[in-house]
Enzyme design. Structure first.
Site, mmCIF file in Angstrom:
data_model
loop_
_atom_site.group_PDB
_atom_site.id
_atom_site.type_symbol
_atom_site.label_atom_id
_atom_site.label_comp_id
_atom_site.label_asym_id
_atom_site.label_seq_id
_atom_site.Cartn_x
_atom_site.Cartn_y
_atom_site.Cartn_z
ATOM 1 C CG HIS A 1 -0.586 1.935 -9.312
ATOM 2 N ND1 HIS A 1 -0.855 1.683 -7.798
ATOM 3 C CD2 HIS A 1 -1.718 2.839 -9.711
ATOM 4 C CE1 HIS A 1 -1.987 2.008 -7.718
ATOM 5 N NE2 HIS A 1 -2.613 2.850 -8.320
ATOM 6 C CG LEU B 1 9.212 -16.720 -2.590
ATOM 7 C CD1 LEU B 1 9.127 -16.761 -1.246
ATOM 8 C CD2 LEU B 1 9.421 -15.317 -3.342
ATOM 9 C CG ASP C 1 -2.003 0.937 1.251
ATOM 10 O OD1 ASP C 1 -2.431 1.329 -0.006
ATOM 11 O OD2 ASP C 1 -2.539 1.312 2.204
HETATM 12 C C1 IPE Z 1 -5.500 -2.690 0.138
HETATM 13 O O1 IPE Z 1 -4.934 -1.437 -0.103
HETATM 14 C C2 IPE Z 1 -5.201 -3.488 -1.271
HETATM 15 C C3 IPE Z 1 -4.113 -3.469 -1.795
HETATM 16 C C4 IPE Z 1 -3.083 -3.108 -1.342
HETATM 17 C C5 IPE Z 1 -4.008 -4.174 -3.006
HETATM 18 P P1 IPE Z 1 -6.126 0.027 -0.296
HETATM 19 O O2 IPE Z 1 -5.725 0.974 -0.526
HETATM 20 O O3 IPE Z 1 -7.057 -0.666 -1.424
HETATM 21 O O4 IPE Z 1 -6.974 -0.304 1.359
HETATM 22 P P2 IPE Z 1 -7.838 0.893 1.757
HETATM 23 O O5 IPE Z 1 -8.758 1.495 1.030
HETATM 24 O O6 IPE Z 1 -6.778 2.116 2.436
HETATM 25 O O7 IPE Z 1 -8.154 0.072 3.224
HETATM 26 C C1 IPE Z 2 -1.626 0.025 -3.314
HETATM 27 O O1 IPE Z 2 -1.348 1.745 -3.498
HETATM 28 C C2 IPE Z 2 -1.979 -0.224 -4.681
HETATM 29 C C3 IPE Z 2 -3.395 -0.942 -4.672
HETATM 30 C C4 IPE Z 2 -4.374 -0.791 -3.730
HETATM 31 C C5 IPE Z 2 -3.807 -1.415 -6.099
HETATM 32 P P1 IPE Z 2 -2.569 2.501 -3.078
HETATM 33 O O2 IPE Z 2 -2.952 2.801 -4.808
HETATM 34 O O3 IPE Z 2 -3.658 2.100 -2.582
HETATM 35 O O4 IPE Z 2 -1.848 3.940 -2.538
HETATM 36 P P2 IPE Z 2 -2.400 4.825 -1.712
HETATM 37 O O5 IPE Z 2 -3.180 4.065 -0.560
HETATM 38 O O6 IPE Z 2 -3.704 5.659 -2.607
HETATM 39 O O7 IPE Z 2 -1.218 5.789 -1.154
HETATM 40 MG MG MG Z 3 -4.075 2.433 -0.458
#
Ligand code: IPE
Ligand code: IPE
Ligand code: MG
Length: 237
Positions: free
Chosen positions: A38, A131, A21
């Site tokens: 990303h 792994l 995240d």
């Molecule tokens: C969790 O992150 C999902 C992934 C990292 C793939 P999100 O960014 O979607 O989660 P929330 O919305 O902060 O809970």
């Molecule tokens: C995690 O990073 C990637 C996915 C959930 C696919 P985020 O896109 O949720 O990044 P933030 O939380 O907005 O910083």
């Molecule tokens: Mg996120």
């Protein structure tokens, strides 16, 4: 910090699960589009998977896309799927590195070409002995349990025969050990529907570092902390 010898003797977790995240905030901090976050997150995922393979970790499960992530703007979802396509096309990621890759989640709604690439990647790395890398894609813990319950009903299993194992055996992770260490970077303190059944006795590590910046040294700090934890599983020691 561990010295080299102590490091060799430490007992690594068997299965680390990571919630990747913070890509969006990483990009925002740099005034870049979320897509750049990303891309950086994907690169970091490859580096961390390689590092885990190198240190002899048995299982790594990463959260790549949740069942809730479809709520995001269409362009962002497409961008994430395209990054995934690129990753999958590079079959070398798995074969040359002896990493066995498997996808967990409801793959059915994904584009046909992605499903084919996933099959190829899984087949290609089937005999790898390094792994076990699980990539959670269109994954949701509750959705996974619903799928397991449907299977149990379809198989007409009698209520008195249903045990915890009956459910465990019908999850996407069937046959894999539960994660013993769950890591969430990016300063959020929640599971976001990740491995909710499997994490019943996991240890947790939260870090403020955003995923694209989460390097092997951060992972090492987390593992060091794990090694110092006293796990009792409800018993006494
Ligand atoms: C969790 O992150 C999902 C992934 C990292 C793939 P999100 O960014 O979607 O989660 P929330 O919305 O902060 O809970
Ligand atoms: C995690 O990073 C990637 C996915 C959930 C696919 P985020 O896109 O949720 O990044 P933030 O939380 O907005 O910083
Ligand atoms: Mg996120």
């Amino acid at each position: 910090m561990f010295n080299k010898k102590a490091k060799q003797n430490r007992k690594l977790p068997t299965h680390i699960a990571i919630i990747m995240d913070g890509n969006g905030r990483w990009a925002k901090k740099r005034s870049l589009p979320r897509s750049a976050g990303h891309a950086a997150g994907s690169k970091n995922f490859k580096d961390i998977a390689r590092y885990c393979n190198k240190i002899g970790l048995k299982y790594l499960t990463v959260y790549a896309f949740s069942t809730e992530n479809w709520k995001r703007p269409k362009e962002e979802v497409e961008n994430i799927m395209n990054i995934l396509r690129e990753y999958l096309k590079d079959a070398k990621n798995f074969k040359d590195e002896n990493i066995k890759v498997k996808f967990i989640g409801d793959l059915q709604p994904l584009d046909h070409d992605i499903k084919e690439l996933i099959k190829d990647a899984e087949n290609e790395s089937e005999n790898a002995t390094g792994l076990h890398l699980n990539i959670a894609l269109n994954y949701g813990g509750r959705d996974e349990i619903v799928h397991a319950v449907k299977k149990i009903v379809e198989e007409k299993i009698a209520p008195e025969d249903i045990t915890e194992q009956t459910i465990t055996d019908r999850l996407y992770t069937a046959g894999h050990p539960d994660p013993d260490f769950i890591i969430r970077p990016s300063g959020e303190y929640r599971l976001s529907n990740y491995l909710i059944w499997q994490s019943a006795y996991a240890e947790y590590w939260f870090s403020d570092v955003l995923w694209p910046d989460f390097k092997p040294k951060h992972l090492e700090t987390a593992i060091d902390a794990f090694c110092g934890r006293d796990r009792r599983f409800g018993g006494v020691k």
